[in-house]
Motif scaffolding. Structure first.
Motif, mmCIF file in Angstrom:
data_model
loop_
_atom_site.group_PDB
_atom_site.id
_atom_site.type_symbol
_atom_site.label_atom_id
_atom_site.label_comp_id
_atom_site.label_asym_id
_atom_site.label_seq_id
_atom_site.Cartn_x
_atom_site.Cartn_y
_atom_site.Cartn_z
ATOM 1 N N PRO A 28 -7.245 27.343 -58.169
ATOM 2 C CA PRO A 28 -8.048 27.389 -59.390
ATOM 3 C C PRO A 28 -7.470 26.529 -60.510
ATOM 4 O O PRO A 28 -6.254 26.427 -60.673
ATOM 5 N N LEU A 29 -8.355 25.909 -61.268
ATOM 6 C CA LEU A 29 -8.000 25.215 -62.502
ATOM 7 C C LEU A 29 -8.848 25.818 -63.610
ATOM 8 O O LEU A 29 -9.998 26.201 -63.374
ATOM 9 N N VAL A 30 -8.314 25.900 -64.822
ATOM 10 C CA VAL A 30 -9.034 26.532 -65.921
ATOM 11 C C VAL A 30 -9.140 25.577 -67.101
ATOM 12 O O VAL A 30 -8.161 24.927 -67.489
ATOM 13 N N ALA A 31 -10.350 25.494 -67.670
ATOM 14 C CA ALA A 31 -10.580 24.781 -68.924
ATOM 15 C C ALA A 31 -11.344 25.732 -69.841
ATOM 16 O O ALA A 31 -12.272 26.415 -69.392
ATOM 17 N N LEU A 32 -10.973 25.778 -71.123
ATOM 18 C CA LEU A 32 -11.513 26.789 -72.032
ATOM 19 C C LEU A 32 -12.582 26.265 -72.985
ATOM 20 O O LEU A 32 -13.055 27.013 -73.839
ATOM 21 N N ASP A 33 -12.959 24.995 -72.858
ATOM 22 C CA ASP A 33 -14.054 24.473 -73.679
ATOM 23 C C ASP A 33 -14.717 23.317 -72.946
ATOM 24 O O ASP A 33 -14.229 22.848 -71.912
ATOM 25 N N GLY A 34 -15.850 22.865 -73.483
ATOM 26 C CA GLY A 34 -16.622 21.834 -72.817
ATOM 27 C C GLY A 34 -15.913 20.500 -72.641
ATOM 28 O O GLY A 34 -15.838 19.974 -71.529
ATOM 29 N N PRO A 35 -15.357 19.925 -73.714
ATOM 30 C CA PRO A 35 -14.702 18.623 -73.574
ATOM 31 C C PRO A 35 -13.533 18.623 -72.583
ATOM 32 O O PRO A 35 -13.400 17.704 -71.773
ATOM 33 N N SER A 36 -12.680 19.659 -72.640
ATOM 34 C CA SER A 36 -11.552 19.698 -71.704
ATOM 35 C C SER A 36 -12.044 19.956 -70.278
ATOM 36 O O SER A 36 -11.444 19.485 -69.312
ATOM 37 N N GLY A 37 -13.151 20.688 -70.148
ATOM 38 C CA GLY A 37 -13.733 20.905 -68.825
ATOM 39 C C GLY A 37 -14.255 19.619 -68.219
ATOM 40 O O GLY A 37 -14.053 19.348 -67.033
ATOM 41 N N LEU A 38 -14.920 18.809 -69.043
ATOM 42 C CA LEU A 38 -15.428 17.521 -68.570
ATOM 43 C C LEU A 38 -14.278 16.619 -68.143
ATOM 44 O O LEU A 38 -14.332 15.977 -67.084
ATOM 45 N N GLU A 39 -13.230 16.571 -68.958
ATOM 46 C CA GLU A 39 -12.059 15.752 -68.627
ATOM 47 C C GLU A 39 -11.400 16.228 -67.330
ATOM 48 O O GLU A 39 -11.044 15.423 -66.467
ATOM 49 N N ALA A 40 -11.257 17.556 -67.177
ATOM 50 C CA ALA A 40 -10.624 18.112 -65.977
ATOM 51 C C ALA A 40 -11.459 17.819 -64.731
ATOM 52 O O ALA A 40 -10.913 17.542 -63.656
ATOM 53 N N ALA A 41 -12.784 17.870 -64.864
ATOM 54 C CA ALA A 41 -13.657 17.597 -63.721
ATOM 55 C C ALA A 41 -13.512 16.150 -63.264
ATOM 56 O O ALA A 41 -13.408 15.869 -62.073
ATOM 57 N N ARG A 42 -13.495 15.229 -64.221
ATOM 58 C CA ARG A 42 -13.401 13.804 -63.882
ATOM 59 C C ARG A 42 -12.004 13.428 -63.388
ATOM 60 O O ARG A 42 -11.867 12.540 -62.552
ATOM 61 N N ARG A 43 -10.995 14.124 -63.870
ATOM 62 C CA ARG A 43 -9.629 13.810 -63.464
ATOM 63 C C ARG A 43 -9.280 14.400 -62.102
ATOM 64 O O ARG A 43 -8.643 13.759 -61.275
#
Length: 226
Positions: A28-43
């Motif tokens: 599992p990976l966790v992101a707590l807001d939209g912008p960091s989630g988008l960055e985590a998905a692309r990375r």
């Protein structure tokens, strides 16, 4: 080990989901807001994304559209997590490209079953190239690519599975209930509007080749060459 990205602003819920996923053998990976989630998905290019609807920074629906319209992340399946359970909310979720929709509160068992079902939709390579050609439409089942008159069409995992299900049964009518079972991978709890919404999106993406998908009124759909 399959990686699952959790984009959820409720920290306790995100940690609980991550804990249960880890117990089941996922990373599992966790992101707590939209912008960091988008960055985590692309990375990280995870195998699946759990996406909350109400997020700070970028709303879940907008984030889903950004993911599905980007070449690197378009094929990553997305399950939306939301406190909204009205039909219109589910339809909007599917219209922006979500592959499934779970209403809070949900049990860990239900979430894990949904995740497994969505991941099963990824079609395994069978060795050797296999092309299906129907009119201007070509489907490469080995590489999971679709093109119309030589132009590649970017589809979500569910859209590809739906198109392939119809193409492998060219000329045969598929009921909405059967499509729900075959494409969504389990006894889907929901109405058949899910199928209609995905068919509409699929036709739009295929352009002229979208006319190959015929509606059989009161029953379902079939893919048939003109």
């Amino acid at each position: 080990m399959k990686t699952i990205l959790i984009i959820e602003d409720e920290h306790d819920l995100a940690e609980l989901v991550a804990f249960n996923l880890e117990k089941e053998g996922y990373r599992p990976l966790v992101a707590l807001d939209g912008p960091s989630g988008l960055e985590a998905a692309r990375r990280n290019l995870p195998d699946l994304i759990l996406l909350d609807l109400m997020l700070p920074g970028i709303m879940g629906t907008e984030l889903c559209k950004l993911l599905k319209n980007h070449e690197k992340t378009a094929a990553i399946p997305v399950i939306m997590l939301t406190a909204k359970g009205e039909e219109i909310d589910r339809v909007v979720g599917f219209e922006v490209g979500a592959d499934d929709y779970i209403v809070k509160p949900f049990s860990s068992r239900e979430l894990l079953l949904r995740i497994k079902a969505v991941l099963r939709r990824t079609i395994p390579d069978k060795g050797g190239e296999k092309l299906l050609r129907i009119g201007p439409l070509t489907i490469d089942t080995d590489r999971h690519l679709v093109n119309v008159e030589g132009e590649e069409i970017v589809l979500t995992t569910t859209e590809f599975k739906l198109l392939l299900n119809l193409a492998e049964r060219t000329g045969r009518v598929q009921s909405r209930d059967l499509l729900l079972k075959n494409v969504w991978g389990y006894n889907y709890i929901g109405d058949t509007r899910t199928v209609d919404t995905h068919i509409t999106r699929l036709r739009t993406k295929l352009g002229e080749a979208g006319d190959l998908i015929r509606t059989v009124r009161g029953f379902g759909y079939k893919l048939e060459e003109s």
